[in-house]
Design an enzyme around this catalytic site. Structure first.
Site, short mmCIF file in Angstrom:
data_model
loop_
_atom_site.label_atom_id
_atom_site.label_comp_id
_atom_site.label_asym_id
_atom_site.label_seq_id
_atom_site.Cartn_x
_atom_site.Cartn_y
_atom_site.Cartn_z
CB VAL A 67 13.10 34.74 53.67
CG1 VAL A 67 12.58 34.77 52.55
CG2 VAL A 67 11.12 33.35 54.52
CE LYS B 164 7.04 40.64 60.47
NZ LYS B 164 5.92 40.34 59.12
CE1 TYR C 147 10.10 40.73 62.52
CE2 TYR C 147 10.54 38.64 63.30
CZ TYR C 147 9.89 39.14 62.40
OH TYR C 147 9.63 39.11 61.02
#
Length: 255
Positions: A188, A159, A155
């Site tokens: 978030v 990014k 991941y």
């Protein structure tokens, strides 16, 4: 504040939930017409109806997977409107296993969505922007694109790739009036953790337990701010964290 988005067209990927959905709402509130993308047709149709009713904008839907280059190409080739702003939001995390235990299927899904999806949409839309000498590409990155953490090997790698791609895209478009930006959120609270943990609600909820995380609306407001700058202003990146987070792995929780 001057509204520079009124009457323009924005394409938002991954608009069926979280940051993407909130971004579509934020842009519609500025009288910006929208093309919303996602894989869940019913959600797209419901959002289209809501935005057109509440904000009197034109909303078109594109129900396709950004991993599917042919589907992306077919959809974009049929667009009749100029894309003034492309928000590459579609992305996900899968699993949090160490590199020696992780699932190849999880890796493939992250690489195909987070990297290839951004590549597909940018490659197909950027020539139109370059030809018209205007437009704005905004990529949704992550704090994970600035620093890595255990259990996030692929991941974080995806990014980091988005960050590098954003910077290189700006340089490829150097000398034009096309802007290229990125926003890099920390924690978030959206469907993100539920997706990461394959529907394990309890584990997902624990990610945000005893802290005040960011919301999709928080990030949407920042994306809107970036898009609404004067044409000579290009915000390359914005790292946004909740107050209780100081790095990808430093999070303070209330007792």
């Amino acid at each position: 504040m001057t509204n520079r988005l009124e009457g323009k067209w924005a394409l938002v990927t991954g608009a069926t939930s979280g940051i993407g959905r909130a971004t579509a709402v934020e842009f519609a509130a500025s009288s910006c017409n929208l093309i919303i993308n996602g894989r869940r047709k019913e959600r797209l149709d419901n959002l289209k109806q809501q935005l057109e009713t509440e904000h009197s904008v034109v909303v078109e839907t594109g129900c396709f997977d950004v991993r599917d280059r042919e589907a992306c190409s077919d959809f974009i080739s049929q667009l009749e409107h100029p894309i003034d702003t492309l928000v590459n939001n579609a992305g996900l995390a899968r699993g949090k296993d160490a590199v020696y235990d992780a699932s190849f299927e999880d890796w493939d899904e992250m690489v195909d969505t987070n990297i290839k999806g951004v590549l597909n949409m940018t490659r197909l839309i950027s020539p139109r922007m370059k030809e018209k000498n205007r437009g704005h590409i905004i990529n949704v990155g992550s704090i994970a694109g600035h620093e890595s953490y255990p259990g996030g090997s692929v991941y974080c790698a995806t990014k980091h790739a988005v960050k590098a791609f954003t910077e290189a895209t700006k340089k490829d478009l150097h000398g034009t009036n096309v802007r290229v930006s990125m926003v890099s959120p920390g924690l978030v609270e959206t469907e993100f953790s539920n997706v990461r943990f394959h529907g394990d609600d309890e584990r997902a909820d624990n990610v945000y337990a005893n802290l005040d995380p960011l919301t999709g609306e928080d990030i949407a407001e920042i994306i809107h701010f970036i898009a609404n700058r004067p044409p000579h202003v290009n915000i390359m990146d914005s790292i946004v964290l909740p107050v209780s987070q100081s790095s990808s792995s430093m999070v303070s929780r209330d007792e």
